[in-house]
Design an enzyme around this catalytic site. Sequence first.
Site, PDB file in Angstrom:
ATOM      1  N   LYS A  75       7.892   5.783   2.437  1.00 45.85           N
ATOM      2  CA  LYS A  75       8.527   4.558   2.934  1.00 45.85           C
ATOM      3  C   LYS A  75       9.160   3.784   1.784  1.00 45.85           C
ATOM      4  O   LYS A  75      10.217   3.175   1.946  1.00 45.85           O
ATOM      5  CB  LYS A  75       7.505   3.711   3.681  1.00 45.85           C
ATOM      6  CG  LYS A  75       6.900   4.406   4.898  1.00 45.85           C
ATOM      7  CD  LYS A  75       5.880   3.526   5.593  1.00 45.85           C
ATOM      8  CE  LYS A  75       5.174   4.287   6.704  1.00 45.85           C
ATOM      9  NZ  LYS A  75       4.303   5.368   6.186  1.00 45.85           N
ATOM     10  N   ASP A  89       1.746  -1.210   4.889  1.00 46.57           N
ATOM     11  CA  ASP A  89       1.471   0.032   5.615  1.00 46.57           C
ATOM     12  C   ASP A  89       0.016   0.375   5.284  1.00 46.57           C
ATOM     13  O   ASP A  89      -0.266   1.127   4.355  1.00 46.57           O
ATOM     14  CB  ASP A  89       2.433   1.130   5.171  1.00 46.57           C
ATOM     15  CG  ASP A  89       2.281   2.401   5.979  1.00 46.57           C
ATOM     16  OD1 ASP A  89       2.329   2.315   7.217  1.00 46.57           O
ATOM     17  OD2 ASP A  89       2.090   3.470   5.379  1.00 46.57           O
ATOM     18  N   CYS A 105      -0.594   4.143  11.050  1.00 41.78           N
ATOM     19  CA  CYS A 105      -0.382   5.393  11.780  1.00 41.78           C
ATOM     20  C   CYS A 105      -1.617   5.670  12.647  1.00 41.78           C
ATOM     21  O   CYS A 105      -2.302   6.678  12.502  1.00 41.78           O
ATOM     22  CB  CYS A 105      -0.097   6.554  10.829  1.00 41.78           C
ATOM     23  SG  CYS A 105      -1.341   6.794   9.541  1.00 41.78           S
ATOM     24  N   ASP A 148      -5.617  -3.111  -6.517  1.00 42.64           N
ATOM     25  CA  ASP A 148      -6.404  -3.053  -5.292  1.00 42.64           C
ATOM     26  C   ASP A 148      -6.271  -4.384  -4.580  1.00 42.64           C
ATOM     27  O   ASP A 148      -6.803  -5.412  -5.030  1.00 42.64           O
ATOM     28  CB  ASP A 148      -7.876  -2.770  -5.632  1.00 42.64           C
ATOM     29  CG  ASP A 148      -8.748  -2.640  -4.386  1.00 42.64           C
ATOM     30  OD1 ASP A 148      -8.224  -2.824  -3.268  1.00 42.64           O
ATOM     31  OD2 ASP A 148      -9.955  -2.356  -4.535  1.00 42.64           O
ATOM     32  N   CYS A 161       0.891  -1.185   0.000  1.00 42.12           N
ATOM     33  CA  CYS A 161       0.000   0.000   0.000  1.00 42.12           C
ATOM     34  C   CYS A 161       0.913   1.215   0.000  1.00 42.12           C
ATOM     35  O   CYS A 161       1.072   1.891   1.014  1.00 42.12           O
ATOM     36  CB  CYS A 161      -0.916  -0.005   1.218  1.00 42.12           C
ATOM     37  SG  CYS A 161      -1.808  -1.560   1.467  1.00 42.12           S
ATOM     38  N   ALA A 162       1.514   1.506  -1.134  1.00 37.01           N
ATOM     39  CA  ALA A 162       2.745   2.293  -1.149  1.00 37.01           C
ATOM     40  C   ALA A 162       2.592   3.808  -1.158  1.00 37.01           C
ATOM     41  O   ALA A 162       3.454   4.516  -0.647  1.00 37.01           O
ATOM     42  CB  ALA A 162       3.596   1.878  -2.344  1.00 37.01           C
ATOM     43  N   ALA A 163       1.553   4.344  -1.792  1.00 42.11           N
ATOM     44  CA  ALA A 163       1.463   5.809  -1.932  1.00 42.11           C
ATOM     45  C   ALA A 163       1.309   6.469  -0.563  1.00 42.11           C
ATOM     46  O   ALA A 163       0.719   5.885   0.347  1.00 42.11           O
ATOM     47  CB  ALA A 163       0.286   6.167  -2.829  1.00 42.11           C
ATOM     48  N   PRO A 164       1.867   7.691  -0.405  1.00 37.80           N
ATOM     49  CA  PRO A 164       2.503   8.522  -1.433  1.00 37.80           C
ATOM     50  C   PRO A 164       3.956   8.176  -1.724  1.00 37.80           C
ATOM     51  O   PRO A 164       4.569   8.786  -2.593  1.00 37.80           O
ATOM     52  CB  PRO A 164       2.399   9.930  -0.840  1.00 37.80           C
ATOM     53  CG  PRO A 164       2.430   9.708   0.635  1.00 37.80           C
ATOM     54  CD  PRO A 164       1.687   8.415   0.871  1.00 37.80           C
ATOM     55  N   GLY A 165       4.540   7.216  -0.982  1.00 40.43           N
ATOM     56  CA  GLY A 165       5.849   6.723  -1.382  1.00 40.43           C
ATOM     57  C   GLY A 165       7.006   7.044  -0.473  1.00 40.43           C
ATOM     58  O   GLY A 165       8.140   6.681  -0.783  1.00 40.43           O
TER      59      GLY A 165
END
Length: 454
Positions: A271, A335, A388, A316, A265-269
Site C-alpha cells: 500500500k 492498515d 483484512c 511501535d 503500519c506499513a510493512a510489507p509495503g
Amino acid sequence: MSTEYYPLDARRAAFEVLQKVELGAYSDLALDTLLKRNRGTDPRDRALLTELVYGILRLRGRLDFALAQVSRQPFARLESAAQQLLRIGAYQLLELERIPVRAAVNETVELARKLDLERLAGLVNGTLRELDRKRDQLNWPPPEKVREYLEQVCSLPKWLAREIMSQLPNEGARSFGEALSQAAPMSLRINGLKTDAAGFKAALDGAGFQYRECGFAPEGLIIEQRGPGGIPGDEEGWYQVQDEASMLIAHLLDPQPGEKILDACAAPGGKTTHIAALTGNRARILALEKHPQRVRLLEQGAARNGCTCIEARQYDLEEFPDFLEIDSFDRVLVDAPCSGLGVLRRNPESRWTRQAAELKVLAELQLKILFNVAPLVKRGGILLYSVCTFSRAETTGVIETFLENHREFDLESFGGQVSDHWQALLDPSGALRSFPHQHDGMDAFFAVKLRRQA
C-alpha cells in the site's frame, strides 16, 4: 529427517512442510525456503508441492471429516504423522482429478516407507482404499444445515462459522464459506512508476501468460494461466503482487501530490508504494513499522518499485510517537495488524491457529494505534482505517469505540468520493466491505474514512 531434496520429491516435501506448520511455522516461509534450495526441480513437482501444502491446509477440516468416516481408528487420536500422510493421500483422491487413484494411494504408502514410518503403511493403505470405495457414500451435510456445511464442507472452525453466520444470511454465509475454501486468485498491480499498462500487458502476452483486468482496481490484473517462465519485469519492478482489495485502499486514501502522509503500519509495503505511485513520487510519505527486519523489507520494496518519496522508520505505535509533530499529516493510513480472516485463502493455516478470544485482544491493539495517531492528523485531514478481516470486533466495534472517544472525528462515507461502479463495494454507512463471493473474488477487507473536524 532431512529436507534436502534434489530432485525434489513433492509429496515428501509437502509432508515436512505440513509438519513444520503443525509446530508453528508459516506455510509460505517454509515452502519458499524449500523451493529456493531446490531451484532445479521440475516445475510440475514444484506445482504439485505448492498445491498439496496450501490445499491441505485450506481444506483440512473437509479432509478430516471424510477420513473420520472411513478410518478404523478414531482419526482425531492418530499421531500427527499418520494424520498428515492420510491428508496428503485424501487430498489427491478427493480434490485432484488428474492423479489416478492407484498413484494417489501407492505413492502415499511409499511415502510412509521413505519416511521410515513403515508401521503406518498398512493404516495408510487401508484407510485410503476405503476412502476411495466409499467416496460416494460419505455423509456430507446438506447446504441447508449451514453451520455443519461451513465446518465440514467449507473447512472452517466452529467459532469462525458462527462469526460468519452472525453477519450474513444463510445463502450469503454458504457462498462466503465456499469462496474461502477455494484458492485465491493471483493478482498483480501494475507499477505506474516503472511501466505502463500497455507495455506490461504486451510483455505478459509475449511470455505466454493469460490474464484479465480486475473488476475495480484500474491498475490490477488477475493471472488466469501462467507462462512457462517467470513474470516479466520482476527485477525491474514493473509490478507488485497484491490482492485487488488491497489495491483499493490507496485509492480510498486519495493521496495528493505535495501532501504529508503517514502509513502507520506499513510493512510489507504494498500500500505504501501504491500511495507513492498514485502521487507520482510527489508526496512526503513516512512509513512506520514495528519490526526492524520488516523496515528493511519496506526499503527494499520502495527501491524495487522506484519510490523515492518514502522514508521508512522503525517504531511501535503502541506508544505515542512523540517525535512527530501534532496536527502535521494531511492523511494517515492505519492498515492495522488484525486476525487476517479476510485473507484465509492466502494464509490457510490461520483458520486453525486463530482463536475467537484473539479478536478482542487485536481490537484493543487496533484502538491503541488509532488513539496514538489521531492527534497527528491535521484539522480537516483524513484518518483511514483498514483491516483484512470481517469480524465485528475488529471492524465496526473498533470504529464505534474510537468515535465515542474522539468527538473531533466524523465518519465520512466513501460514496461521494468513488465512481458509481465502486458503490457495490460500500455498506449502508459508506464503508468499504469487500467479500470474495460478491466482488470479483477479491479478499475480504474493511475500511472507513474518518475526517478530523476543521
